[in-house]
Design an enzyme around this catalytic site. Structure first.
Site, mmCIF file in Angstrom:
data_model
loop_
_atom_site.group_PDB
_atom_site.id
_atom_site.type_symbol
_atom_site.label_atom_id
_atom_site.label_comp_id
_atom_site.label_asym_id
_atom_site.label_seq_id
_atom_site.Cartn_x
_atom_site.Cartn_y
_atom_site.Cartn_z
ATOM 1 N N ASP A 90 112.954 37.214 52.308
ATOM 2 C CA ASP A 90 112.343 35.999 52.811
ATOM 3 C C ASP A 90 110.906 35.992 52.295
ATOM 4 O O ASP A 90 110.389 37.029 51.852
ATOM 5 C CB ASP A 90 112.387 36.016 54.344
ATOM 6 C CG ASP A 90 111.626 34.860 54.972
ATOM 7 O OD1 ASP A 90 111.781 33.729 54.500
ATOM 8 O OD2 ASP A 90 110.856 35.117 55.918
ATOM 9 N N ASP B 108 107.795 33.741 53.816
ATOM 10 C CA ASP B 108 106.753 33.621 54.833
ATOM 11 C C ASP B 108 106.873 34.714 55.888
ATOM 12 O O ASP B 108 107.930 34.886 56.505
ATOM 13 C CB ASP B 108 106.835 32.256 55.515
ATOM 14 C CG ASP B 108 106.588 31.119 54.541
ATOM 15 O OD1 ASP B 108 105.422 30.894 54.188
ATOM 16 O OD2 ASP B 108 107.574 30.478 54.117
ATOM 17 N N ASP C 141 111.772 38.144 58.639
ATOM 18 C CA ASP C 141 111.002 38.313 59.875
ATOM 19 C C ASP C 141 111.606 37.572 61.050
ATOM 20 O O ASP C 141 111.221 37.824 62.196
ATOM 21 C CB ASP C 141 109.564 37.819 59.673
ATOM 22 C CG ASP C 141 109.502 36.299 59.553
ATOM 23 O OD1 ASP C 141 108.940 35.642 60.451
ATOM 24 O OD2 ASP C 141 110.029 35.765 58.561
#
Length: 417
Positions: free
Chosen positions: A16, A18, A312
């Site tokens: 991922d 961000d 996250d």
């Protein structure tokens, strides 16, 4: 969580973007996100101007793992069995006696089995990442304002929050310089983004040189993804990744059928025609894990290539990658950085203050005095004894769906230095 995990055994390594590869300067980015929504609510929807003023004390309300009851305006912290550990109405915390009276020792009304319970529905919303948390604070303060000024007991403000998302973060917002968030990030990315340390860049190249297929799968749109990657990795970032997928619309990328979410090509960061399948590496938009896995089979020459994905968000990354695609998953959990006093580890000095930073606020990855530990808590109304301590629902999901959890990409890259 796995007893043993070997990155060497994986054929493809996905990331991922961000808050995973790209770490944000949270004391600067959180007020920026908050302000992007608050300005919209006040100027476009007529909400109280009090929402525009945020004190450092306000930020202690932010804690990952909370659920918002959209109709009642209550925030809930759940135990692993679905019972309520702590609660607030807006920002006003309920006393243990009030929690016991309101919720009892039974499952929260919207709680279902771990798989059956979505993180988002028309009745509730779970906050599980740092982009979400400023919105949690804003929603709580909206409840405070509507309760104080209008005496409301039932709420329907969520439609205005969704409108604020569309205004600030729709696909064309970056290109059109619309809203507050993207223009400010473009103006001074260094204030809001941490560049990847050399150890991380070295590690990524080591993975690629070892024959791993490197994937970047982000729900950010192509133009914003490009800005972030150039800033954190350098102008040659595209050489690192074999496949880049933007606007992936996770978790749908993992849960939807190929016919529901085909891959699309890009031209000047604009989406083009839908593809019937994914035939070669490159830069794409939207898509689905099924077609991606078929391409990985071709690229590796293996019938069942092994994939690991770093992310996250439990809702968008870890749960769907594990549950729908059976990938190995590595959760980036910055709360692991905090020491016993709840103080986060600082990766870079934060001397400068941004336009939306104001007075120094509690970092979002540090311990909330209002909500307590992200991982464990005592049963409401009981003395804090060993017998009364229970794991949170968030902690249970981590142990169920993540292969391992680490505080940052740097933590794993540093092992190779």
């Amino acid at each position: 969580m796995a007893q043993h995990f070997s990155l060497d055994a994986c054929d493809a390594v996905g990331f991922d973007l961000d808050h995973t590869l790209c770490r944000y300067n949270l004391p600067a980015s959180a007020p920026l996100i908050y302000n992007s929504f608050a300005q919209f609510l006040v100027k476009e929807k007529g909400y109280d101007k009090e929402l525009l003023t945020v004190t450092p004390e306000h930020w202690d309300f932010c804690c990952k793992g909370l659920a918002l009851d959209l109709e009642e305006g209550n925030f809930i912290k759940l135990a692993d069995d679905g019972t309520v550990l702590r609660a607030s109405h807006g920002t006003k915390m309920m006393a243990p006696e009030q929690v016991a009276e309101e919720f009892g020792r039974k499952e929260w009304k919207y709680f279902m089995s771990d798989v059956g319970m979505a993180c988002r529905s028309g009745k509730y919303y779970f906050y599980d990442n740092y982009f979400d948390l400023p919105g949690a604070l804003l929603c709580a303060r909206v409840v405070d304002s509507l309760t104080k000024n209008n005496g409301q007991k039932a709420f329907d403000f969520w439609k205005d929050i969704v409108a604020g998302i569309q205004h600030n973060y729709r696909m064309s917002a970056f290109k059109e310089n619309c809203g507050i968030y993207f223009p400010e990030i473009k103006r001074d990315p260094g204030r809001y983004l941490h560049s990847c340390p050399e150890s991380v860049k070295k590690w990524l190249w080591q993975l690629k040189n070892a024959g791993k297929i490197l994937l970047l799968i982000t729900s950010s749109h192509s133009d914003y993804c490009r800005l972030l990657c150039k800033h954190i990795l350098g102008n040659d970032f595209a050489d690192i990744f074999d496949i880049v997928i933007t606007n992936a619309l996770k978790p749908g990328f993992f849960s939807h059928l190929p016919s529901q979410r085909p891959f699309r090509t890009l031209e000047n960061d604009e989406e083009q025609e839908a593809l019937p399948s994914l035939e070669k590496p490159g830069w794409y938009s939207q898509g689905n894990a099924v077609h991606l896995y078929e391409l990985l089979k071709k690229m590796t020459g293996k019938p069942e290539p092994k994939v690991v994905y770093f992310g996250d968000s439990m809702h968008s990354d870890i749960f769907p990658a594990r549950h729908y695609s059976n990938w190995e998953t590595v959760l980036i959990l910055e709360e692991l950085r905090a020491d016993r006093n709840g103080k986060p580890e600082e990766s870079e000095p934060l001397e400068k203050k941004g336009k939306y930073e104001g007075q120094k606020a509690k970092p979002l990855n540090s311990l909330s005095k209002k909500w307590g530990s992200f991982f464990i808590d005592s049963i409401s109304g009981l003395k804090n004894t060993e017998d009364s301590l229970v794991y949170t629902w968030s902690c249970k999901r981590i142990s169920t769906y993540s292969t391992i959890a680490i505080p940052s990409i740097e933590a794993i890259a540093a092992l190779l230095d």
